[in-house]
Write an enzyme that holds these catalytic residues in place. Structure first.
Site, PDB file in Angstrom:
ATOM      1  N   GLU A  48       0.816  -1.208   0.000  1.00 35.37           N
ATOM      2  CA  GLU A  48       0.000   0.000   0.000  1.00 35.37           C
ATOM      3  C   GLU A  48       0.857   1.268   0.000  1.00 35.37           C
ATOM      4  OE1 GLU A  48      -3.081   0.015  -0.536  1.00 35.37           O
ATOM      5  OE2 GLU A  48      -3.573  -2.096  -0.196  1.00 35.37           O
TER       6      GLU A  48
ATOM      7  N   CYS B  44      -8.261  -2.150   7.855  1.00 34.20           N
ATOM      8  CA  CYS B  44      -6.896  -2.145   7.316  1.00 34.20           C
ATOM      9  C   CYS B  44      -6.381  -0.716   7.167  1.00 34.20           C
ATOM     10  CB  CYS B  44      -6.847  -2.868   5.973  1.00 34.20           C
ATOM     11  SG  CYS B  44      -7.061  -4.651   6.085  1.00 34.20           S
TER      12      CYS B  44
ATOM     13  N   HIS C 111      -1.233  -5.887   1.667  1.00 37.80           N
ATOM     14  CA  HIS C 111      -2.431  -6.711   1.514  1.00 37.80           C
ATOM     15  C   HIS C 111      -2.079  -8.011   0.790  1.00 37.80           C
ATOM     16  CE1 HIS C 111      -5.577  -3.461   2.351  1.00 37.80           C
ATOM     17  NE2 HIS C 111      -6.007  -4.525   2.996  1.00 37.80           N
TER      18      HIS C 111
END
Length: 213
Positions: free
Chosen positions: A78, A141, A165
């Protein structure tokens, strides 16, 4: 060096979460760094409390949070976390925040300061499908990633923070046609390679990794 790696417990009626299963199998040392793993509850605010307690106890040099992204076919690192909770489903304690700031005094967004492109490139070189993601969602998350980055910005600016992820495990998609998955061995190998690259690269590399939309 000490690295804190977190993984969420099962949520949404599932009996397993690949994040927790994967961190259980990580080596205790990667590239000379001590690896500390903890499970995080998939619960708004409580997840932050558990993480902050662990950070204060362990004083890690790096925090890498791991979460499940069902529907993604590869391991995604991310880029950014945003200051909003907007839940599509309830968390594990029935909370369903809508358009709520995570921290009232927080920045609109924080960028990961991990070498995300180097991590992706290292996984790809190891034949693990991987890419950069530009959204961590608006569930727990993103909530946890944002909180970790906010904490670092306020109290521990030298601590590196990021989020990865991972796809469903193979056993999670039985009976779900055309749903991508990855076996646990490849997930663990990918995470190990990514963490190694995060340690190795003090600055990120300049390669293409963006998206048109």
């Amino acid at each position: 060096m000490k690295i804190l790696v977190t993984g969420f417990d099962p949520f949404g009626g599932a009996h397993i979460n690949p994040a927790t299963e994967a961190i259980k199998l990580l080596p205790q040392q990667i590239n000379g760094a001590e690896i500390i793993t903890i499970q995080i509850p998939t619960v708004f605010r409580k997840s932050i409390d558990v993480l902050f307690r662990a950070i204060k106890k362990e004083s890690p040099d790096m925090v890498i949070c791991i979460g499940q992204a069902g529907g993604r076919y590869d391991i995604t690192v991310e880029r950014v976390a945003i200051n909003v909770d907007d839940a599509r489903i309830e968390d594990n304690e029935g909370n369903l925040p809508i358009d709520s700031p995570i921290f009232e005094d927080g920045a609109p967004a924080y960028f990961s300061d991990l070498p995300i492109k180097a991590m992706v490139q290292a996984m790809q070189a190891a034949n693990i499908p991987a890419s950069i993601s530009n959204t961590a969602g608006t569930f727990v998350c993103n909530h946890l990633m944002y909180a970790a980055l906010h904490y670092a910005s306020q109290y521990q600016p030298d601590m590196k923070v990021g989020f990865i992820h991972i796809p469903y495990l193979v056993e999670q998609v039985v009976g779900k046609a055309n749903t991508p998955s990855m076996n646990i061995q490849d997930i663990v190998r990918g995470l190990t390679v990514a963490i190694h690259a995060a340690i190795e690269n003090k600055r990120d590399i300049k390669v293409q990794g963006g998206a048109i939309c």
